[in-house]
Design a protein around this motif. Sequence first.
Motif, PDB file in Angstrom:
ATOM      1  N   GLY A 258      -4.113  18.861   9.999  1.00 19.19           N
ATOM      2  CA  GLY A 258      -5.035  18.703   8.877  1.00 19.19           C
ATOM      3  C   GLY A 258      -5.245  17.233   8.541  1.00 19.19           C
ATOM      4  O   GLY A 258      -5.025  16.355   9.377  1.00 19.19           O
ATOM      5  N   VAL A 259      -5.674  16.972   7.316  1.00 18.50           N
ATOM      6  CA  VAL A 259      -5.930  15.597   6.877  1.00 18.50           C
ATOM      7  C   VAL A 259      -4.646  15.021   6.292  1.00 18.50           C
ATOM      8  O   VAL A 259      -4.133  15.509   5.292  1.00 18.50           O
ATOM      9  CB  VAL A 259      -7.055  15.560   5.826  1.00 18.50           C
ATOM     10  CG1 VAL A 259      -7.323  14.122   5.395  1.00 18.50           C
ATOM     11  CG2 VAL A 259      -8.330  16.192   6.379  1.00 18.50           C
ATOM     12  N   PRO A 260      -4.066  13.982   6.904  1.00 22.52           N
ATOM     13  CA  PRO A 260      -2.817  13.398   6.406  1.00 22.52           C
ATOM     14  C   PRO A 260      -3.004  12.773   5.026  1.00 22.52           C
ATOM     15  O   PRO A 260      -4.116  12.398   4.636  1.00 22.52           O
ATOM     16  CB  PRO A 260      -2.478  12.324   7.450  1.00 22.52           C
ATOM     17  CG  PRO A 260      -3.290  12.674   8.648  1.00 22.52           C
ATOM     18  CD  PRO A 260      -4.530  13.342   8.140  1.00 22.52           C
ATOM     19  N   GLU A 261      -1.900  12.619   4.306  1.00 25.13           N
ATOM     20  CA  GLU A 261      -1.988  12.112   2.944  1.00 25.13           C
ATOM     21  C   GLU A 261      -2.535  10.704   2.878  1.00 25.13           C
ATOM     22  O   GLU A 261      -3.261  10.355   1.935  1.00 25.13           O
ATOM     23  CB  GLU A 261      -0.616  12.177   2.261  1.00 25.13           C
ATOM     24  CG  GLU A 261       0.457  11.320   2.909  1.00 25.13           C
ATOM     25  CD  GLU A 261       1.793  11.449   2.189  1.00 25.13           C
ATOM     26  OE1 GLU A 261       2.261  10.439   1.656  1.00 25.13           O
ATOM     27  OE2 GLU A 261       2.349  12.566   2.167  1.00 25.13           O
ATOM     28  N   HIS A 262      -2.226   9.852   3.885  1.00 20.15           N
ATOM     29  CA  HIS A 262      -2.760   8.490   3.829  1.00 20.15           C
ATOM     30  C   HIS A 262      -4.272   8.484   4.038  1.00 20.15           C
ATOM     31  O   HIS A 262      -4.972   7.613   3.517  1.00 20.15           O
ATOM     32  CB  HIS A 262      -2.061   7.587   4.859  1.00 20.15           C
ATOM     33  CG  HIS A 262      -2.340   7.922   6.293  1.00 20.15           C
ATOM     34  ND1 HIS A 262      -1.803   9.029   6.915  1.00 20.15           N
ATOM     35  CD2 HIS A 262      -3.096   7.300   7.228  1.00 20.15           C
ATOM     36  CE1 HIS A 262      -2.212   9.077   8.168  1.00 20.15           C
ATOM     37  NE2 HIS A 262      -3.004   8.036   8.389  1.00 20.15           N
ATOM     38  N   GLN A 263      -4.799   9.480   4.774  1.00 22.74           N
ATOM     39  CA  GLN A 263      -6.244   9.587   4.923  1.00 22.74           C
ATOM     40  C   GLN A 263      -6.899  10.094   3.640  1.00 22.74           C
ATOM     41  O   GLN A 263      -8.012   9.698   3.299  1.00 22.74           O
ATOM     42  CB  GLN A 263      -6.573  10.522   6.084  1.00 22.74           C
ATOM     43  CG  GLN A 263      -6.178   9.989   7.446  1.00 22.74           C
ATOM     44  CD  GLN A 263      -7.113   8.892   7.931  1.00 22.74           C
ATOM     45  OE1 GLN A 263      -8.272   9.135   8.231  1.00 22.74           O
ATOM     46  NE2 GLN A 263      -6.607   7.673   8.003  1.00 22.74           N
ATOM     47  N   LEU A 264      -6.200  10.960   2.917  1.00 26.99           N
ATOM     48  CA  LEU A 264      -6.711  11.423   1.629  1.00 26.99           C
ATOM     49  C   LEU A 264      -6.807  10.269   0.635  1.00 26.99           C
ATOM     50  O   LEU A 264      -7.751  10.194  -0.162  1.00 26.99           O
ATOM     51  CB  LEU A 264      -5.810  12.532   1.075  1.00 26.99           C
ATOM     52  CG  LEU A 264      -5.850  13.860   1.829  1.00 26.99           C
ATOM     53  CD1 LEU A 264      -4.828  14.833   1.237  1.00 26.99           C
ATOM     54  CD2 LEU A 264      -7.253  14.473   1.788  1.00 26.99           C
ATOM     55  N   ARG A 265      -5.841   9.354   0.678  1.00 24.54           N
ATOM     56  CA  ARG A 265      -5.901   8.194  -0.216  1.00 24.54           C
ATOM     57  C   ARG A 265      -7.099   7.312   0.146  1.00 24.54           C
ATOM     58  O   ARG A 265      -7.752   6.744  -0.738  1.00 24.54           O
ATOM     59  CB  ARG A 265      -4.601   7.390  -0.144  1.00 24.54           C
ATOM     60  CG  ARG A 265      -3.412   8.098  -0.800  1.00 24.54           C
ATOM     61  CD  ARG A 265      -2.228   7.162  -0.962  1.00 24.54           C
ATOM     62  NE  ARG A 265      -1.649   6.762   0.311  1.00 24.54           N
ATOM     63  CZ  ARG A 265      -0.693   7.435   0.945  1.00 24.54           C
ATOM     64  NH1 ARG A 265      -0.232   8.578   0.431  1.00 24.54           N
ATOM     65  NH2 ARG A 265      -0.194   7.003   2.089  1.00 24.54           N
ATOM     66  N   ARG A 266      -7.386   7.198   1.433  1.00 28.61           N
ATOM     67  CA  ARG A 266      -8.565   6.423   1.837  1.00 28.61           C
ATOM     68  C   ARG A 266      -9.830   7.098   1.339  1.00 28.61           C
ATOM     69  O   ARG A 266     -10.756   6.433   0.857  1.00 28.61           O
ATOM     70  CB  ARG A 266      -8.606   6.276   3.350  1.00 28.61           C
ATOM     71  CG  ARG A 266      -9.823   5.493   3.841  1.00 28.61           C
ATOM     72  CD  ARG A 266      -9.764   5.246   5.330  1.00 28.61           C
ATOM     73  NE  ARG A 266      -8.654   4.379   5.677  1.00 28.61           N
ATOM     74  CZ  ARG A 266      -8.306   4.083   6.928  1.00 28.61           C
ATOM     75  NH1 ARG A 266      -8.982   4.598   7.940  1.00 28.61           N
ATOM     76  NH2 ARG A 266      -7.298   3.289   7.171  1.00 28.61           N
ATOM     77  N   PHE A 267      -9.881   8.432   1.453  1.00 21.51           N
ATOM     78  CA  PHE A 267     -11.061   9.151   0.968  1.00 21.51           C
ATOM     79  C   PHE A 267     -11.238   8.956  -0.538  1.00 21.51           C
ATOM     80  O   PHE A 267     -12.368   8.794  -1.022  1.00 21.51           O
ATOM     81  CB  PHE A 267     -10.964  10.640   1.297  1.00 21.51           C
ATOM     82  CG  PHE A 267     -12.148  11.439   0.825  1.00 21.51           C
ATOM     83  CD1 PHE A 267     -13.374  11.320   1.460  1.00 21.51           C
ATOM     84  CD2 PHE A 267     -12.033  12.284  -0.269  1.00 21.51           C
ATOM     85  CE1 PHE A 267     -14.479  12.034   1.025  1.00 21.51           C
ATOM     86  CE2 PHE A 267     -13.129  13.004  -0.719  1.00 21.51           C
ATOM     87  CZ  PHE A 267     -14.357  12.885  -0.071  1.00 21.51           C
ATOM     88  N   GLU A 268     -10.145   8.975  -1.273  1.00 21.68           N
ATOM     89  CA  GLU A 268     -10.236   8.753  -2.724  1.00 21.68           C
ATOM     90  C   GLU A 268     -10.809   7.374  -3.028  1.00 21.68           C
ATOM     91  O   GLU A 268     -11.642   7.210  -3.933  1.00 21.68           O
ATOM     92  CB  GLU A 268      -8.857   8.904  -3.363  1.00 21.68           C
ATOM     93  CG  GLU A 268      -8.342  10.338  -3.382  1.00 21.68           C
ATOM     94  CD  GLU A 268      -6.886  10.429  -3.803  1.00 21.68           C
ATOM     95  OE1 GLU A 268      -6.289   9.365  -4.092  1.00 21.68           O
ATOM     96  OE2 GLU A 268      -6.355  11.551  -3.841  1.00 21.68           O
ATOM     97  N   ALA A 269     -10.383   6.357  -2.274  1.00 19.60           N
ATOM     98  CA  ALA A 269     -10.890   4.999  -2.484  1.00 19.60           C
ATOM     99  C   ALA A 269     -12.377   4.916  -2.134  1.00 19.60           C
ATOM    100  O   ALA A 269     -13.157   4.266  -2.841  1.00 19.60           O
ATOM    101  CB  ALA A 269     -10.088   4.001  -1.664  1.00 19.60           C
ATOM    102  N   ILE A 270     -12.773   5.576  -1.056  1.00 18.17           N
ATOM    103  CA  ILE A 270     -14.181   5.591  -0.655  1.00 18.17           C
ATOM    104  C   ILE A 270     -15.021   6.297  -1.713  1.00 18.17           C
ATOM    105  O   ILE A 270     -16.100   5.824  -2.100  1.00 18.17           O
ATOM    106  CB  ILE A 270     -14.334   6.258   0.722  1.00 18.17           C
ATOM    107  CG1 ILE A 270     -13.776   5.339   1.820  1.00 18.17           C
ATOM    108  CG2 ILE A 270     -15.786   6.611   1.007  1.00 18.17           C
ATOM    109  CD1 ILE A 270     -13.721   5.991   3.192  1.00 18.17           C
TER     110      ILE A 270
END
Length: 302
Positions: A258-270
Amino acid sequence: MRALLNGLERDTAGPSPQPWRLERGRPDLTGMEGRVLHEGQMESGPRFSLFQTADALVLLCGRELRIEADRMGGTGRAIVAPGSETLLTGQAGVFMVSAALDSMGQQLVHAAALARPGGAGAILLAAPSGAGKTTTSLALAQQGFGLMSDDGAVLCPGAGRVAVWGLPRRPKVHRATAALLPALAAGLLGDWDVAGEQPLDPARISGLRIAPPGLVLPLEALVWLGARRAGTTRCVPMGRDVFLAGFAVDNLNRGVAGVPEHQLRRFEAISRAVGHAPTYELQIGDQLADAGEALMRGVDQA
């Protein structure tokens, strides 16, 4: 690479993290317990595995390279086998820088960053690889914009704002870019490689405006580099949802779990950046020379 990692912090509160450690040696293959996030092949080099342990995010490239990013403390280390140091100049190096930034609450995104002429704001120019970001950002730097980065920008969320700084790196330009912008010839540093590219030193090019290294500016606008068009260049408003979809696809990776947590943080910033700044599409016409005027006219009219 060492100087870059030791100086990553920009416009953040709290104590500076300890520098990352770069070591030569054979990477240890023990301590592999963790959740596999992604496996694949480096652009040039060995296969890699990205996995998450209780304490760290780990990138392993066989017996050639191991990078460990502390998930909590903002520190890490890279262990590279003698003779394999060039791995740190590619995807693995980008991972290391990105992980260090993530631990400081900042996110590295695939985009060019430009300082607005005569203003105090930054414009992000986004598009997939090969769409012309480097060519367009260098052309804009010839037209009064300050080149902060042609390919790697850092989002720094803050109280009520989003700030941007450009990751310091020398651009690599294609033969086609050099043909479109003849003034770049003074900054070319070597021979064309098999991909038809070579590094460029912007400081050697007269008339090219370069922003000071480490400059942090508030985000003013997000611009998607659209398809070429016949006639004059134009910059038109773009739906935030459309921009977000394209920008997210270009910057996020979905792993096997799935989507790793560090990628979710990037999505939140975007998502925060897209919600904070207006979004546009820049459609380059017959000439690059009118790109700067069209960009500022579109941003100012909106």
